[in-house]
Design an enzyme around this catalytic site. Structure first.
Site, PDB file in Angstrom:
ATOM      1  N   HIS A  73      -5.518  53.800   4.088  1.00 17.40           N
ATOM      2  CA  HIS A  73      -3.996  52.816   3.951  1.00 17.40           C
ATOM      3  C   HIS A  73      -2.752  53.392   4.535  1.00 17.40           C
ATOM      4  O   HIS A  73      -3.057  54.414   4.819  1.00 17.40           O
ATOM      5  CB  HIS A  73      -4.245  53.632   2.397  1.00 17.40           C
ATOM      6  CG  HIS A  73      -3.873  54.940   1.955  1.00 17.40           C
ATOM      7  ND1 HIS A  73      -2.608  55.147   1.670  1.00 17.40           N
ATOM      8  CD2 HIS A  73      -4.015  56.242   1.669  1.00 17.40           C
ATOM      9  CE1 HIS A  73      -1.838  56.884   1.715  1.00 17.40           C
ATOM     10  NE2 HIS A  73      -3.232  57.195   1.453  1.00 17.40           N
ATOM     11  N   ASP A  75       0.341  52.596   2.742  1.00 18.89           N
ATOM     12  CA  ASP A  75       1.105  52.890   2.606  1.00 18.89           C
ATOM     13  C   ASP A  75       1.923  54.596   2.385  1.00 18.89           C
ATOM     14  O   ASP A  75       0.806  55.100   2.274  1.00 18.89           O
ATOM     15  CB  ASP A  75       1.237  52.107   0.909  1.00 18.89           C
ATOM     16  CG  ASP A  75      -0.625  53.134   0.075  1.00 18.89           C
ATOM     17  OD1 ASP A  75      -1.128  52.834   0.545  1.00 18.89           O
ATOM     18  OD2 ASP A  75       0.040  52.618  -1.072  1.00 18.89           O
ATOM     19  N   ASP A 105      -0.172  61.491   5.120  1.00 23.03           N
ATOM     20  CA  ASP A 105      -1.353  60.798   3.893  1.00 23.03           C
ATOM     21  C   ASP A 105      -0.466  59.464   3.771  1.00 23.03           C
ATOM     22  O   ASP A 105       0.710  59.246   3.835  1.00 23.03           O
ATOM     23  CB  ASP A 105      -0.458  61.272   2.032  1.00 23.03           C
ATOM     24  CG  ASP A 105      -1.631  60.799   1.626  1.00 23.03           C
ATOM     25  OD1 ASP A 105      -2.194  60.274   1.875  1.00 23.03           O
ATOM     26  OD2 ASP A 105      -0.779  61.115   0.470  1.00 23.03           O
ATOM     27  N   GLU A 137      -2.572  51.688  -1.960  1.00 24.31           N
ATOM     28  CA  GLU A 137      -3.271  52.422  -2.213  1.00 24.31           C
ATOM     29  C   GLU A 137      -3.001  53.910  -3.981  1.00 24.31           C
ATOM     30  O   GLU A 137      -3.251  54.333  -4.355  1.00 24.31           O
ATOM     31  CB  GLU A 137      -4.083  54.226  -1.033  1.00 24.31           C
ATOM     32  CG  GLU A 137      -5.270  54.500  -1.712  1.00 24.31           C
ATOM     33  CD  GLU A 137      -4.669  56.347  -2.274  1.00 24.31           C
ATOM     34  OE1 GLU A 137      -5.485  56.773  -2.445  1.00 24.31           O
ATOM     35  OE2 GLU A 137      -3.509  56.397  -1.760  1.00 24.31           O
ATOM     36  N   GLU A 165      -8.503  61.185   4.752  1.00 24.15           N
ATOM     37  CA  GLU A 165      -7.737  61.615   3.831  1.00 24.15           C
ATOM     38  C   GLU A 165      -7.445  63.375   4.003  1.00 24.15           C
ATOM     39  O   GLU A 165      -8.243  63.769   4.620  1.00 24.15           O
ATOM     40  CB  GLU A 165      -8.208  61.666   2.038  1.00 24.15           C
ATOM     41  CG  GLU A 165      -7.899  60.249   2.261  1.00 24.15           C
ATOM     42  CD  GLU A 165      -5.936  60.235   1.480  1.00 24.15           C
ATOM     43  OE1 GLU A 165      -4.977  60.469   1.948  1.00 24.15           O
ATOM     44  OE2 GLU A 165      -5.991  59.129   0.599  1.00 24.15           O
ATOM     45  N   HIS A 359       3.315  64.110  -0.582  1.00 25.70           N
ATOM     46  CA  HIS A 359       3.918  63.537  -0.981  1.00 25.70           C
ATOM     47  C   HIS A 359       5.341  64.611  -1.148  1.00 25.70           C
ATOM     48  O   HIS A 359       6.164  64.148  -2.049  1.00 25.70           O
ATOM     49  CB  HIS A 359       3.710  63.169  -2.535  1.00 25.70           C
ATOM     50  CG  HIS A 359       2.058  62.763  -2.698  1.00 25.70           C
ATOM     51  ND1 HIS A 359       1.209  61.910  -3.742  1.00 25.70           N
ATOM     52  CD2 HIS A 359       1.539  61.666  -1.567  1.00 25.70           C
ATOM     53  CE1 HIS A 359       0.992  61.061  -3.468  1.00 25.70           C
ATOM     54  NE2 HIS A 359       0.903  60.937  -2.443  1.00 25.70           N
TER      55      HIS A 359
END
Length: 386
Positions: A73, A75, A105, A137, A165, A359
């Protein structure tokens, strides 16, 4: 310039695109499409309804079934209120670590695939190699779901997928699903001195949450005896409760954000039916006795299907041979892998970096992890061109 140098340069370019889920990813997609197009790949772009985001599906090699798909992904999560030492959208290299939002990520994997694709230019592939780059995602696998619908109508479909991932290059063959909901309570505002004349949306929300906590114990009791997950049962947690304006005002609206991470596909329908039926039978009649327009609405934010471990998995076998890994594990976090498995594609999750960094501020991927990813892709290239 080495392949690792090229990959690091591409990663710097990708990190510089601020593809937070609330913003467009079109510039990154155009960049990736240009690089893959220069390698001779056929390209297919699919826009979202607003025309501000896109999936990219690209193919090298023969047009036939049975290819390998490298998926990731585009985003990233926001950096708002995070304390970064350096600019999160500018790659910073230090002590063998590559810092930046999305470094692990999962722009590190995307960068590796783009650098790897350039090494295949002009080489004859025995099987197709696909690149699938998706949007949104992080907010419900919206792009992944759109891609799956597109793939249903494709003349040729991959048989194996590697979702990159961050797994520290370990092989993941299973993960829980992730279902996110916002339940909105609409009551009747009034003065706090006469609570009997209002419908307190916050109080009904609290009762709803209490019932969810009771059902959480039922989910633990439904835990399969052979579950390999940690924790082994389906989890449920409350993320946010918001409502009301002041101490002396009966709140007319309240929202509850909550999530469910099912171990088995049956746990989702079980929980949704249990809470919806209870709310309709217990809460709504009381609310509407005073205010006929009162309501409880559960909105689906995203429902990500899990990845189910299966005995015969060609993706697991291929990646095991490429990485030398002897086994495969399961994780609690969700990916797009289950969507592809639903199409009959054999899937594993395997990519550079650690989910522990995802994150967070000062997110990074190590050079060592990127090198291992490039080694895996290089082995795949030799297999496809043998």
């Amino acid at each position: 310039m080495t392949l690792l140098d090229d990959t690091t340069a591409i990663l710097a370019d990708l990190i510089a695109f601020p593809t937070v889920s609330s913003q467009s990813n079109l510039e990154l997609i155009a960049y990736a499409a240009d690089r893959l197009g220069q390698c001779g790949a056929s390209l297919s772009l699919t826009l979202d309804a607003a025309g501000q985001k896109a999936n990219l599906f690209a193919t090298l090699g023969p047009e036939q079934d049975g290819g390998v798909m490298l998926s990731g992904h585009t985003d990233v999560v926001p950096v708002t209120d995070q304390d970064w030492r350096t600019d999160p959208f500018a790659l910073h290299a230090e002590d063998g670590l590559l810092y930046g939002r999305g470094a692990c990520d999962m722009k590190g994997f995307l960068a590796a695939t783009l650098a790897f694709a350039a090494t295949l230019e002009g080489r004859r592939l025995s099987r197709p190699l696909h690149f699938a780059f998706t949007y949104d995602e992080e907010v419900g696998c919206l792009g992944g779901r759109a891609l799956v619908e597109q793939m249903r109508d494709m003349a040729f479909r991959p048989s194996v997928a590697i979702v990159g991932e961050p797994t520290e290059m370990g092989i993941i063959e299973g993960h829980k699903g992730c279902c996110e909901y916002t339940t909105v309570f609409t009551g009747l505002e009034g003065h706090g001195s006469r609570p009997d004349r209002g419908v307190n949306a916050a109080e009904y929300a609290v009762r709803y949450v209490t019932r969810l906590m009771e059902l959480r114990e039922d989910l633990r009791a439904r835990c399969p005896a052979d579950s390999r997950f940690e924790p082994p049962w389906t989890t449920l947690q409350i993320g946010r409760i918001a409502g009301g304006h002041a101490h002396n005002v009966i709140p007319g609206q309240c929202e509850v954000d909550w999530e469910l991470r099912p171990v088995t596909p049956a746990d989702g329908p079980f929980l949704r039916a249990a809470i919806d039926d209870w709310a309709a039978a217990e809460l709504l009649p009381e609310m509407r006795a005073l205010c006929p327009s009162a309501d409880i609405v559960r909105h689906v934010v995203g429902e990500i299907v899990g990845l189910t471990p299966v005995p015969d998995n060609a993706a697991r076998r291929i990646v095991s041979e490429l990485t030398g890994a002897n086994g495969a594990d399961v994780v609690a976090f969700g990916t797009e892998a289950g969507l592809f498995q639903g199409l009959g594609i054999d899937v594993v999750v395997c990519g550079p970096g650690s989910i522990a960094q995802a994150h967070k501020p000062d997110e990074y991927v190590s050079v060592e992890q990127m090198s291992r990813c490039l080694d895996m892709l290089g082995g795949l290239g030799r297999t496809l061109t043998a």
